[in-house]
Write an enzyme that holds these catalytic residues in place. Structure first.
Site, short mmCIF file in Angstrom:
data_model
loop_
_atom_site.label_atom_id
_atom_site.label_comp_id
_atom_site.label_asym_id
_atom_site.label_seq_id
_atom_site.Cartn_x
_atom_site.Cartn_y
_atom_site.Cartn_z
N ASP A 6 1.76 -1.13 11.84
CA ASP A 6 0.43 -1.58 11.39
C ASP A 6 0.15 -3.03 11.79
O ASP A 6 -0.95 -3.53 11.53
CB ASP A 6 0.33 -1.45 9.87
CG ASP A 6 0.29 0.01 9.44
OD1 ASP A 6 -0.12 0.86 10.24
OD2 ASP A 6 0.69 0.30 8.29
N ARG B 53 -6.83 1.38 17.94
CA ARG B 53 -6.55 -0.06 17.83
C ARG B 53 -6.28 -0.73 19.18
O ARG B 53 -6.48 -1.93 19.30
CB ARG B 53 -5.39 -0.30 16.85
CG ARG B 53 -5.81 -0.03 15.43
CD ARG B 53 -4.72 -0.29 14.41
NE ARG B 53 -5.31 -0.18 13.07
CZ ARG B 53 -4.61 -0.01 11.96
NH1 ARG B 53 -3.30 0.05 12.01
NH2 ARG B 53 -5.22 0.06 10.79
N ARG C 25 -7.66 -3.49 9.41
CA ARG C 25 -6.74 -4.41 10.11
C ARG C 25 -7.39 -5.03 11.34
O ARG C 25 -7.03 -6.13 11.76
CB ARG C 25 -5.44 -3.69 10.46
CG ARG C 25 -4.71 -3.18 9.21
CD ARG C 25 -3.26 -2.87 9.47
NE ARG C 25 -2.74 -1.93 8.48
CZ ARG C 25 -2.42 -2.23 7.22
NH1 ARG C 25 -2.55 -3.46 6.78
NH2 ARG C 25 -1.95 -1.30 6.40
N GLY D 267 -5.71 7.62 5.35
CA GLY D 267 -4.83 8.60 5.99
C GLY D 267 -3.59 8.89 5.16
O GLY D 267 -3.13 10.03 5.08
N LYS E 133 0.84 -1.21 0.00
CA LYS E 133 0.00 0.00 0.00
C LYS E 133 0.87 1.26 0.00
O LYS E 133 0.63 2.18 -0.79
CB LYS E 133 -0.93 -0.03 1.22
CG LYS E 133 -1.89 1.12 1.32
CD LYS E 133 -3.11 0.76 2.15
CE LYS E 133 -2.86 0.73 3.64
NZ LYS E 133 -2.55 2.06 4.23
N ARG F 232 2.92 5.94 -3.27
CA ARG F 232 4.08 6.74 -3.69
C ARG F 232 4.37 6.57 -5.17
O ARG F 232 4.83 7.51 -5.84
CB ARG F 232 5.30 6.37 -2.82
CG ARG F 232 5.15 6.88 -1.37
CD ARG F 232 6.02 6.10 -0.42
NE ARG F 232 6.06 6.65 0.93
CZ ARG F 232 5.13 6.44 1.87
NH1 ARG F 232 4.05 5.73 1.59
NH2 ARG F 232 5.26 6.96 3.08
N LYS G 221 -4.97 5.54 14.68
CA LYS G 221 -4.98 4.89 13.36
C LYS G 221 -6.43 4.88 12.85
O LYS G 221 -7.25 5.66 13.30
CB LYS G 221 -4.39 3.48 13.47
CG LYS G 221 -2.90 3.48 13.83
CD LYS G 221 -2.06 4.05 12.70
CE LYS G 221 -0.60 4.06 13.03
NZ LYS G 221 0.20 4.76 12.02
N ARG H 3 -9.29 11.58 12.49
CA ARG H 3 -7.85 11.44 12.70
C ARG H 3 -7.14 12.81 12.72
O ARG H 3 -7.53 13.72 11.99
CB ARG H 3 -7.26 10.52 11.62
CG ARG H 3 -7.91 9.15 11.71
CD ARG H 3 -7.35 8.18 10.73
NE ARG H 3 -5.96 7.86 11.00
CZ ARG H 3 -5.21 7.11 10.22
NH1 ARG H 3 -5.71 6.60 9.11
NH2 ARG H 3 -3.96 6.85 10.55
C1 S3P Z 1 2.24 4.83 6.19
C2 S3P Z 1 2.76 5.19 7.41
C3 S3P Z 1 2.21 4.74 8.70
C4 S3P Z 1 1.29 3.54 8.53
C5 S3P Z 1 0.34 3.71 7.38
C6 S3P Z 1 1.11 3.90 6.08
C7 S3P Z 1 2.86 5.37 4.96
O1 S3P Z 1 1.46 5.79 9.28
O2 S3P Z 1 0.56 3.32 9.73
O3 S3P Z 1 -0.50 2.57 7.25
O4 S3P Z 1 2.59 4.82 3.87
O5 S3P Z 1 3.63 6.32 5.07
P1 S3P Z 1 2.14 6.91 10.24
O6 S3P Z 1 2.96 7.80 9.40
O7 S3P Z 1 0.98 7.62 10.86
O8 S3P Z 1 2.92 6.13 11.25
#
Ligand code: S3P
Length: 458
Positions: free
Chosen positions: A336, A367, A415, A106, A34, A39, A363, A134
C-alpha cells in the site's frame, strides 16, 4: 433497484491545495491500523460474548465492516474510547434483511465474503464506483471450491465484480489451496470460511503477506499453525468448527498511514518529527527499510509489543535521498506504500526503479497510472511499465506547479490523495488535489495532522 455507482462520492468532492510552508516538527499519532481494525471487529463478532477494542480506526472502511456485522446479528457499540462487540459465535451469523453496501472497502467485502461462504445465509454486496471495478474472482474461485455459490456482475473484460451475491454452504468443504496471488485478503477470506468448516483448511502461501489474521486467530483461541516448507512457502493449517474466546484488543497506529507524515518529514527541509505508537510488523514495514536504504534518517524508538504486534515511536529527520532499484520481493510488505514511495523517489538523487507491481493496477485505483499521470503533471520524469514505474528524481529540487493550476486526479483513492498532498509540500508553487474526501476511508484527520506538524515549527 440499486443506482449505478459514480466516481463522485456521496459527500461531494473536496478539492484542496498543498504548498510548502516550512519544516514539519512535533510528535503526533496516526489512526489505528486498518487491517487489524477490520479483523478485530470480525473475530469479535464470531466469539461468544463481549470483546473490547481500543484504538479502532474509525474510518469509513472499518465502519462499513461494523455495519455489515451488525446487519448479520452482532451487537457493536462505542462507549467513551472503547468499542464493545457482543459476538454471535462461529456459525451464528444471521441472514441480513437487505443488501450490504461496503463503500470503497476491498478488505471488508473480501473478508466478509469468506465469512458468509460457510454460513447458511445469502448476502448481496455492493460498493462505490472504485470497489465495483475491482476483481473478486480471486476470492470467489477458492470459496466456490469450499461449496459457496456466487452470482456476480461480469465486467466488460470478463471479471467477476460487485454487485455480487454469495450463497453460503453449511457445512462447507475443507480444502488445501495454494494462493495464486500474494494477497492477505484472499488468505483471510479462506481462513474465515475455514473457521466454520469441519476438518482442516490448509493454505499454501508461496509469498508471505501480512500475517495479522493468523496472529489474531491464535489470540482468539483458534487451533491454527504455520510451518515453512523447503521452498520457503508458509503452510497455514486451521482446524474448523472453532470456538473463539472474546478478547480485549489494543489496535496500534497504522504504518500505512504513518507513511505519509514520515515521507513528508524526509522531504521537507528542516523537518524533525516523531510518529508515536506505529505498528512495525515485518510483513508491513517494507517502506521503512527501503527509505532507510535510500538514505532516510528513520529510527525506531521505544520498541515494544502491543496486543501481539511490534510497535515503535518512529523518529524521522529531513534527509537527502538517493534513488534505488527496489527489489520486487519486498513488494508484499509495502504493497500500500508505493504511491508515497514514488513521491519520495521524485525528490531523490538519480533513478528509482520498481517492478513486480501489477497488483497496484487493481487497488482502489490503478495506482501505477494515477501516480505516473500526477507526477508527470508536477514535471517529474516518469516511465510507466506494465508492472512498475521508473522515476528520475530531482535530487531535492522542488517539483513544478501544474500548468494552469490543473488539479491532480484522486480517482476515489485515499492513498493517491494523500501522496499528492505530500508532494504539494515540495513544489515551487503548490499542487491542487481534486478530492481529499477519500482520505476519510483510512485516515480521518489527515489534513489537520499535516497542519499540526507544520504549525509546531512556528
Ligand atoms: C489488506 C491486504 C492488502 C492491502 C489492503 C489491506 C488486508 O490487499 O492492499 O489495503 O487487510 O488484508 P491485498 O490482499 O489485495 O494485497
Amino acid at each position: 433497484m440499486t443506482s449505478k455507482p459514480t466516481d463522485q462520492r456521496t459527500s461531494g468532492a473536496k478539492p484542496a491545495s498543498f504548498a510548502p510552508v516550512g519544516p514539519l516538527t512535533g510528535r503526533v499519532t496516526v489512526p489505528g491500523d486498518k487491517s487489524i481494525s477490520h479483523r478485530s471487529l470480525i473475530l469479535s463478532a464470531l466469539a461468544i460474548g463481549k470483546s473490547e477494542i481500543t484504538g479502532l480506526l474509525e474510518g469509513e472502511d472499518v465502519l462499513a465492516t461494523a455495519a455489515a456485522l451488525r446487519a448479520m446479528g452482532a451487537t457493536i457499540d462505542k462507549n467513551d474510547d472503547i468499542w464493545t462487540v457482543y459476538g454471535v459465535g462461529v456459525g451464528g451469523l444471521m441472514q441480513p434483511e437487505t443488501a450490504i453496501d461496503l463503500g470503497n472497502s476491498g478488505t471488508s467485502v473480501r473478508l466478509l465474503m469468506g465469512l458468509v461462504a460457510a454460513h447458511d445465509i445469502s448476502v448481496t454486496f455492493t460498493g462505490d464506483a472504485s470497489l465495483s471495478k475491482r476483481p473478486m474472482g480471486r476470492v470467489t474461485d477458492p470459496l466456490s471450491l469450499m461449496g459457496a455459490d456466487f452470482t456476480a456482475r461480469m465486467s466488460v473484460d470478463g471479471k467477476a465484480c460487485l454487485p455480487l451475491t454469495v450463497r453460503g454452504l453449511c457445512p462447507a468443504v475443507p480444502m488445501e489451496y495454494r494462493l495464486p496471488v500474494a494477497s492477505a485478503q484472499v488468505k483471510s477470506a479462506i481462513l474465515l470460511a475455514g473457521l466454520n468448516t469441519p476438518g482442516v483448511t490448509r493454505i499454501i502461501e508461496p509469498v508471505p503477506t501480512r500475517d495479522h489474521s493468523e496472529t489474531m486467530l491464535k489470540g482468539f483461541g483458534a487451533d491454527i499453525s504455520v510451518e515453512v516448507d523447503k521452498e520457503g512457502s508458509r503452510i497455514i493449517s486451521l482446524v474448523g468448527e472453532a470456538e473463539l474466546t472474546p478478547q480485549t484488543i489494543t489496535v496500534p497506529g497504522d504504518p500505512s498511514s504513518a507513511a505519509f507524515p514520515i515521507v513528508a518529514a524526509l522531504l521537507v527541509p528542516g523537518s524533525d518529527i516523531v510518529v508515536e505508537n506505529v505498528g512495525i510488523n515485518p510483513t508491513r514495514a517494507g517502506l521503512f527499510t527501503v527509505l532507510q536504504k535510500m538514505g532516510g534518517d528513520i529510527s525506531f524508538e521505544n520498541q515494544r509489543t502491543v496486543g501481539g504486534e511490534p510497535v515503535a515511536d518512529i523518529h524521522v529527520k529531513h534527509s537527502k535521498l538517493n534513488g534505488m532499484k527496489v527489489p520486487p520481493d519486498i513488494a508484499p510488505s509495502m504493497i500500500d506504500e508505493f504511491p508515497i514511495l514514488f513521491v519520495a523517489a521524485a525528490l531523490a538523487e538519480g533513478q528509482t526503479t520498481t517492478g513486480g507491481l501489477s497488483e497496484l493496477r487493481v487497488k482502489e485505483s490503478d495506482r501505477l497510472s494515477q501516480m505516473a499521470e500526477g507526477l508527470g503533471l508536477l514535471g517529474v520524469e516518469v516511465t510507466e511499465k506494465e508492472d512498475g514505474l521508473i522515476i528520475t528524481g530531482t535530487g531535492g529540487q522542488l517539483l513544478t506547479a501544474c500548468a494552469d493550476n490543473k488539479a491532480i486526479k484522486t480517482a476515489l483513492d485515499h492513498r493517491i490523495a494523500m501522496s499528492f498532498a505530500v508532494a504539494g509540500l515540495v513544489t515551487n508553487m503548490g499542487a491542487t488535489v481534486d478530492d481529499m474526501s477519500p482520505t476519510e476511508t483510512s485516515f480521518p484527520g489527515f489534513t489537520d495532522l499535516l497542519a499540526i506538524l507544520q504549525s509546531a515549527a512556528k
